[in-house]
Design a protein around this motif. Sequence first.
Motif, PDB file in Angstrom:
ATOM      1  N   MET A   1       0.735  -1.167  -0.053  1.00 15.55           N
ATOM      2  CA  MET A   1      -0.222   0.013  -0.046  1.00 15.55           C
ATOM      3  C   MET A   1       1.045   1.262  -0.141  1.00 15.55           C
ATOM      4  O   MET A   1       1.748   1.333   0.844  1.00 15.55           O
ATOM      5  CB  MET A   1      -0.877  -0.127   1.529  1.00 15.55           C
ATOM      6  N   ASN A   2       0.661   2.127  -1.003  1.00 18.44           N
ATOM      7  CA  ASN A   2       1.470   3.390  -0.811  1.00 18.44           C
ATOM      8  C   ASN A   2       0.852   4.485  -0.440  1.00 18.44           C
ATOM      9  O   ASN A   2      -0.614   4.242   0.256  1.00 18.44           O
ATOM     10  CB  ASN A   2       1.945   3.804  -2.617  1.00 18.44           C
ATOM     11  N   LEU A   3       1.461   5.628  -0.122  1.00 15.75           N
ATOM     12  CA  LEU A   3       0.877   6.865   0.347  1.00 15.75           C
ATOM     13  C   LEU A   3      -0.348   7.300   0.133  1.00 15.75           C
ATOM     14  O   LEU A   3      -1.451   7.616   0.851  1.00 15.75           O
ATOM     15  CB  LEU A   3       1.650   7.822   0.615  1.00 15.75           C
ATOM     16  N   GLU A   4      -0.584   7.099  -1.291  1.00 14.21           N
ATOM     17  CA  GLU A   4      -1.912   7.784  -1.893  1.00 14.21           C
ATOM     18  C   GLU A   4      -2.925   6.887  -1.383  1.00 14.21           C
ATOM     19  O   GLU A   4      -4.125   7.298  -1.314  1.00 14.21           O
ATOM     20  CB  GLU A   4      -1.475   7.964  -3.286  1.00 14.21           C
ATOM     21  N   GLN A   5      -2.649   5.647  -1.475  1.00 16.93           N
ATOM     22  CA  GLN A   5      -3.786   4.663  -1.316  1.00 16.93           C
ATOM     23  C   GLN A   5      -4.113   4.888   0.462  1.00 16.93           C
ATOM     24  O   GLN A   5      -5.463   4.672   0.676  1.00 16.93           O
ATOM     25  CB  GLN A   5      -3.398   3.041  -1.462  1.00 16.93           C
ATOM     26  N   VAL A   6      -3.030   5.037   1.441  1.00 11.22           N
ATOM     27  CA  VAL A   6      -3.468   5.114   2.565  1.00 11.22           C
ATOM     28  C   VAL A   6      -4.356   6.573   2.690  1.00 11.22           C
ATOM     29  O   VAL A   6      -5.325   6.671   3.743  1.00 11.22           O
ATOM     30  CB  VAL A   6      -2.082   5.496   3.385  1.00 11.22           C
ATOM     31  N   LYS A   7      -3.887   7.717   2.289  1.00 11.43           N
ATOM     32  CA  LYS A   7      -4.608   8.703   2.162  1.00 11.43           C
ATOM     33  C   LYS A   7      -6.050   8.658   1.749  1.00 11.43           C
ATOM     34  O   LYS A   7      -6.864   9.125   2.239  1.00 11.43           O
ATOM     35  CB  LYS A   7      -4.094   9.869   1.410  1.00 11.43           C
ATOM     36  N   GLN A   8      -6.353   7.975   0.785  1.00 11.14           N
ATOM     37  CA  GLN A   8      -7.681   7.484   0.188  1.00 11.14           C
ATOM     38  C   GLN A   8      -8.253   6.818   1.094  1.00 11.14           C
ATOM     39  O   GLN A   8      -9.590   7.050   1.495  1.00 11.14           O
ATOM     40  CB  GLN A   8      -7.643   6.832  -1.224  1.00 11.14           C
ATOM     41  N   LEU A   9      -7.666   5.941   1.735  1.00  9.87           N
ATOM     42  CA  LEU A   9      -8.456   5.192   2.700  1.00  9.87           C
ATOM     43  C   LEU A   9      -8.985   5.934   4.295  1.00  9.87           C
ATOM     44  O   LEU A   9     -10.161   5.658   4.461  1.00  9.87           O
ATOM     45  CB  LEU A   9      -7.448   4.072   3.354  1.00  9.87           C
ATOM     46  N   ILE A  10      -8.159   6.669   4.326  1.00  7.61           N
ATOM     47  CA  ILE A  10      -8.389   7.663   5.541  1.00  7.61           C
ATOM     48  C   ILE A  10      -9.568   8.639   5.158  1.00  7.61           C
ATOM     49  O   ILE A  10     -10.541   8.919   6.066  1.00  7.61           O
ATOM     50  CB  ILE A  10      -7.327   8.491   6.132  1.00  7.61           C
ATOM     51  N   GLU A  11      -9.577   8.959   4.036  1.00  8.93           N
ATOM     52  CA  GLU A  11     -10.554   9.972   3.601  1.00  8.93           C
ATOM     53  C   GLU A  11     -11.986   9.399   3.375  1.00  8.93           C
ATOM     54  O   GLU A  11     -12.987   9.621   3.936  1.00  8.93           O
ATOM     55  CB  GLU A  11     -10.462  10.500   2.119  1.00  8.93           C
ATOM     56  N   GLU A  12     -11.853   8.099   3.082  1.00 11.84           N
ATOM     57  CA  GLU A  12     -13.347   7.340   2.748  1.00 11.84           C
ATOM     58  C   GLU A  12     -13.741   6.876   4.380  1.00 11.84           C
ATOM     59  O   GLU A  12     -15.077   6.732   4.309  1.00 11.84           O
ATOM     60  CB  GLU A  12     -12.830   6.163   2.084  1.00 11.84           C
TER      61      GLU A  12
END
Length: 90
Positions: free
Chosen positions: A1-12
């Motif tokens: 999992m890269n940083l963008e995916q983590v950010k997206q997960l947090i946003e969701e």
Amino acid sequence: MNLEQVKQLIEENQTNEEWQSYLRGLNPYSVEGIEQYIQSNHDARSWFDSTVDKRSAKSLETWKSNHLESAVDAEIKKRFPAKDEKEIEV
């Protein structure tokens, strides 16, 4: 999992209370977290103590300049009451 995916997960999961609680737990900047850090870290404790000492000394100096003279005067009057004209003549 890269940083963008983590950010997206947090946003969701912004409205998910369990996620919010977990993320708050990661934040070290709380009163409890700071207290624990100061108690467990010798350098932080030294810094905190010196800061408290400076503020205490400053508040003591302020109190002295504003109230000490009147407190001393009141104590002097209590210990050595003023004499009236008749007592002075005797």
